[in-house]
Design an enzyme around this catalytic site. Structure first.
Site, short mmCIF file in Angstrom:
data_model
loop_
_atom_site.label_atom_id
_atom_site.label_comp_id
_atom_site.label_asym_id
_atom_site.label_seq_id
_atom_site.Cartn_x
_atom_site.Cartn_y
_atom_site.Cartn_z
N HIS A 22 56.21 38.81 37.26
CA HIS A 22 55.27 38.91 36.12
C HIS A 22 55.52 37.82 35.08
O HIS A 22 55.70 38.10 33.88
CB HIS A 22 55.34 40.28 35.47
CG HIS A 22 54.71 41.37 36.30
ND1 HIS A 22 53.37 41.66 36.26
CD2 HIS A 22 55.26 42.24 37.19
CE1 HIS A 22 53.10 42.66 37.09
NE2 HIS A 22 54.23 43.03 37.68
N ASN A 128 48.26 42.16 42.95
CA ASN A 128 47.01 42.54 42.29
C ASN A 128 46.82 41.86 40.95
O ASN A 128 45.71 41.80 40.43
CB ASN A 128 46.94 44.05 42.12
CG ASN A 128 48.07 44.58 41.27
OD1 ASN A 128 49.24 44.31 41.54
ND2 ASN A 128 47.75 45.33 40.22
N HIS A 129 47.89 41.30 40.36
CA HIS A 129 47.77 40.59 39.09
C HIS A 129 47.38 39.13 39.29
O HIS A 129 46.73 38.55 38.41
CB HIS A 129 49.09 40.68 38.31
CG HIS A 129 49.28 41.97 37.59
ND1 HIS A 129 49.11 42.11 36.24
CD2 HIS A 129 49.62 43.19 38.06
CE1 HIS A 129 49.35 43.37 35.88
NE2 HIS A 129 49.67 44.04 36.98
#
Length: 650
Positions: A22, A128-129
C-alpha cells in the site's frame, strides 16, 4: 509441511514473499506520511541481504489506483536502488513468456533484457487497489513493467473464461510452476469457479515433479454469500497458496484439510485500518523450495509503526460505573486515560528494543457504552495526546452493543427461516435484484388494476345519477304541465270564490313567482320542500299582521340552504319596488350546488297551486318551470332595499 536443509545450494529457490504494501497510504499525513516508503525499503533490503532469487508480491503494491508522482517516484527510486546490480540470476524460465506476459509491450522477463541489469527480479500480480482501469486497461504496475523494474503477471482479460498459464521456473533440479491471478470482483470469480470457467493449466511433462505455487488476491474470509473465494474452489494439485488482500498476518503456512495444500497469508506491511487484525505483528516470509519440499521463514518488520488496541465494556464494571451517577462521565474519562497511558507504556518498552520503529505508536481504545452510559467528548480527550500518539483523532471509539440482535440469534432457528438451496445453486446478487423488481412490478400492476376498478365503479355511479336526474326532469315537466292547467283554472275562478279564504292582496298576481325551477337540476316547485309563507292562512290571520310569517312545515333535513335562509328573513312590504325573491333571483339561479331534496307528489303541488289567487298564464309557466318557490308579496317591507329605491317606487 516438510522441512528442508536451509543450506544454500544450486537446487534451492529462495523467494521473498510480501503482500499489501500500500505505497502512498496517508502520504500527506505529517506523522505517518512516509511509513509505507520506509517499510518498502526494509523489505527490499531483506531481499538483498538474503540474496533471494526473486521477490513475489501478492497485490496492492500501491494504495491508490492512480498514485501520486511522489509515490511513483519513491517506488522507482527504491526498486532501482535494491533490484538493479551485477549479481547474476540463478534460475531460468522454461515457459512461453509471450503467454505469461501477454499484456506487456515487452513480453519477456526483465532480467533477460539485454538493456537492463537486474539482480533481483520482482514478480507481482495486481490487487484491488491497483487494478487495471480505463480505456487502455492499464495500472501502475504496467508503468513499472514498461520501465523494466517489475514483471506483471496473472492478468486476465476475459470475463467469460479464465485460463491460468504458469510461469515455469527451474533452478538446478528444482522446478516451480508459478501461477498468479490478479484481483477480480469476488462475486464474478465465485460464479466463474462454480460454473467451472477457471482452468489452471499444467505442464505436459512430469506433472508431479513441479512445485506448484499459486498467488491470489481475493477475500479469504466470508463477507457474504458469494463475496469471497472458498479454499475448496482451488485445485488440489497446488502445493502452496500465497493469499493476498487479507491484512491480518498469518504467514505460517496452514494446511487445508480437504484439498491438502498449504495456505500462507503474509498480511499487510502497514496498518491501514484500526481493527484487531491489524494489531498483529507484521512479517514477511522467506520461502525455501527444494524439489517438492518447502520451508517458510518469518521475518519481522522493524520499521512498522506499532499498534496497540484494547476493548472496554463499561457494563462489566458495575462497581466503578453507575449510569445514575451524575459524575459517571468524568469517571469513564479518567478510566480511559489510565488505559491509554498503560498502552503508551507498553509501546515505549517495545520501541526500546528496536530503535528503527517510529516514535509515536498507534493507539486504539474501543469503549462499549451499552447500559445507559453516555460518551464523552473525543476531541477534548485527543488533545491531551497530540504529541504522543500518531492517531490522536482516532484514539477513542465509542460503540453500543446490539443486545436485541444477540437475543434474536439465540431464539431464532435460521435454518427454518432460510430456504436451503439445492445442490449446485448459489445465491447471487443478480437474482435478488431481479426478484425485487419482479415484486415491485406485481405491486404496480395490482395498484393499477385497483385504480381501474375504482374508476369503473365511479363511472357506474355517475351514470346511475344521470339516469335518476333524467327521470326527475321528466316528472318535473309533467308536473309543470298539469300545474299550468290548474293555475289557469284557478286564475279564472279564484276572484269570485270566497271559500278560498285568501286575502285580496294575494289575488293580484305579480308574475314574480313562487317556484322558479332550474332546468339543469330537474326539480319542480315541490322538490325544494318549502311551504310558502302565508299559504293556507285565513283572512283574519292576514289582517292581524301583514309582516307575520309562518315557519316552514317541511322537516329541516329536506330543506335547502336558501329555503332555510328565507325562513329567517321578514317578508317585504307592498311599498318595495322589488320583492325578496327578485333580490336573490340571480344568486339562486346560478347556485348549482344546492342540495337535491325529495320530490313532492304532483297531487300536492296541484293542491297548493289551486289555493293561490289569479295569476297570469305566462308568469305561472315561467315560475313552475324553474322549480324554486319564492314569495311574491310585494306589499311588505324589504330590509335589503334602499330608501331611495322605495321612494322612487312610490
Amino acid at each position: 509441511m516438510s522441512t528442508i536443509n536451509s543450506q544454500d545450494d544450486e537446487d534451492t529457490f529462495k523467494i521473498l514473499i510480501a503482500t499489501d504494501i500500500h505505497l502512498g497510504y496517508l502520504e500527506k499525513d505529517p506523522v505517518r506520511g512516509n511509513d509505507t516508503f520506509v517499510t518498502l525499503n526494509e523489505i527490499l533490503d531483506h531481499a538483498q541481504k538474503n540474496e533471494v532469487d526473486f521477490i513475489l508480491l501478492g497485490g496492492d503494491l500501491f494504495h491508490e489506483n492512480k498514485p501520486s508522482r511522489k509515490t511513483v517516484h519513491s517506488c522507482l527510486e527504491s526498486l532501482r536502488k535494491y533490484c538493479m546490480g551485477d549479481r547474476p540470476v540463478q534460475f531460468e524460465i522454461l515457459s512461453d513468456q509471450a503467454v505469461n506476459f501477454h499484456c506487456s509491450k515487452f513480453p519477456w522477463v526483465n532480467y533477460q533484457d539485454e538493456n537492463l541489469n537486474i539482480s533481483i527480479p520482482i514478480f507481482s500480480i495486481h490487487g484491488n487497489h491497483d487494478d487495471p482501469t480505463g480505456a487502455d486497461a492499464l495500472c501502475a504496475l504496467d508503468i513499472l513493467s514498461c520501465a523494466g523494474l517489475l514483471n506483471h503477471f496473472g492478468r486476465s482479460t476475459s470475463v467469460e473464461k479464465i485460463d491460468i498459464s504458469p510461469i515455469l521456473l527451474r533452478k538446478g533440479r528444482t522446478k516451480i510452476a508459478l501461477y498468479g491471478l490478479g484481483a477480480i470482483p469476488d462475486e464474478r470469480l465465485y460464479r466463474m469457479f462454480v460454473n467451472k470457467q477457471v482452468t489452471m493449466l499444467r505442464p505436459k511433462e512430469d506433472e508431479d515433479s513441479w512445485f506448484n505455487l499459486f498467488v491470489i488476491h481475493q477475500n479469504r474470509s466470508k463477507h457474504g454469500a458469494t463475496n469471497y473465494i472458498p479454499e475448496q474452489f482451488l485445485d488440489d494439485f497446488i502445493n502452496l497458496v500465497v493469499w493476498g488482500h487479507e491484512h491480518e498476518c498469518k504467514i505460517a503456512p496452514s494446511q487445508n484439510e480437504q484439498q491438502r495444500f498449504y495456505v500462507s497469508q503474509p498480511g499487510s506491511s502497514v496498518v491501514t485500518s484500526l481493527s484487531p487484525g491489524e494489531s498483529v505483528k507484521k512479517h514477511i516470509g522467506l520461502l525455501h523450495v527444494k524439489g517438492k519440499k518447502m520451508k517458510m521463514q518469518k521475518i519481522a518488520l522493524e520499521t512498522v509503526r506499532t499498534f496497540h488496541m484494547e476493548d472496554i465494556v463499561l457494563a462489566d464494571h458495575p462497581d466503578l460505573f453507575n449510569p445514575d451517577n451524575p459524575k459517571v462521565t468524568q469517571a469513564i474519562q479518567a478510566f480511559c486515560m489510565e488505559k491509554v497511558e498503560l498502552m503508551l507504556d507498553n509501546a515505549e518498552r517495545e520501541r526500546l528494543g528496536n530503535p528503527r520503529q517510529p516514535e509515536k505508536p498507534l493507539i486504539r481504545l474501543r469503549v462499549d457504552y451499552t447500559g445507559g452510559f453516555e460518551p464523552f467528548s473525543v476531541h477534548r480527550f485527543s488533545q491531551k495526546y497530540v504529541d504522543r500518539v500518531a492517531n490522536p483523532k482516532d484514539i477513542i471509539h465509542f460503540f453500543r452493543h446490539r443486545e436485541q440482535k444477540e437475543k434474536d440469534d439465540s431464539d431464532l432457528n435460521f435454518g427454518k427461516l432460510v430456504r436451503p438451496a439445492s445442490e449446485g445453486m448459489t445465491l447471487r446478487v443478480e437474482d435478488l435484484v431481479k426478484q425485487y423488481f419482479q415484486t415491485a412490478e406485481k405491486v404496480r400492476k395490482f395498484r393499477e388494476s385497483r385504480k381501474k376498478n375504482t374508476e369503473e365503479e365511479d363511472e357506474e355511479v355517475r351514470e346511475a345519477m344521470t339516469r335518476a336526474r333524467a327521470h326527475r326532469s321528466e316528472d318535473t315537466v309533467l308536473v309543470a304541465a298539469s300545474s299550468d292547467e290548474e293555475l289557469m283554472d284557478t286564475g279564472m275562478k279564484g276572484t269570485g270564490d270566497s271559500d278560498d279564504g285568501l286575502p285580496a292582496t294575494l289575488s293580484r298576481g305579480s308574475g314574480r313567482a313562487r317556484g322558479r325551477a332550474r332546468g339543469a337540476r330537474g326539480q319542480n316547485s315541490a322538490a325544494r320542500g318549502s311551504s310558502r309563507r302565508g299559504r293556507g292562512s285565513t283572512s283574519q290571520e292576514t289582517a292581524t299582521s301583514s309582516r307575520t310569517y309562518k315557519p316552514v312545515s317541511v322537516p329541516a333535513k329536506n330543506m335547502s340552504v336558501m329555503d332555510a335562509f328565507r325562513s329567517l328573513k321578514p317578508e317585504p312590504t307592498l311599498n318595495s319596488s322589488k320583492s325578496y325573491s327578485e333580490f336573490f333571483q340571480e344568486t339562486i339561479d346560478d347556485d348549482s350546488d344546492l342540495e337535491d331534496i325529495s320530490i313532492v307528489p304532483s297531487s300536492k303541488v296541484n293542491q297548493r297551486l289551486s289555493t293561490t289567487s289569479s295569476r297570469g298564464k305566462t308568469g305561472s309557466q315561467s315560475q313552475t318551470s324553474r322549480g324554486v318557490d319564492f314569495e311574491s308579496d310585494e306589499d311588505e317591507f324589504d330590509p335589503f332595499k334602499s330608501t331611495a329605491t322605495s321612494r322612487r317606487t312610490k
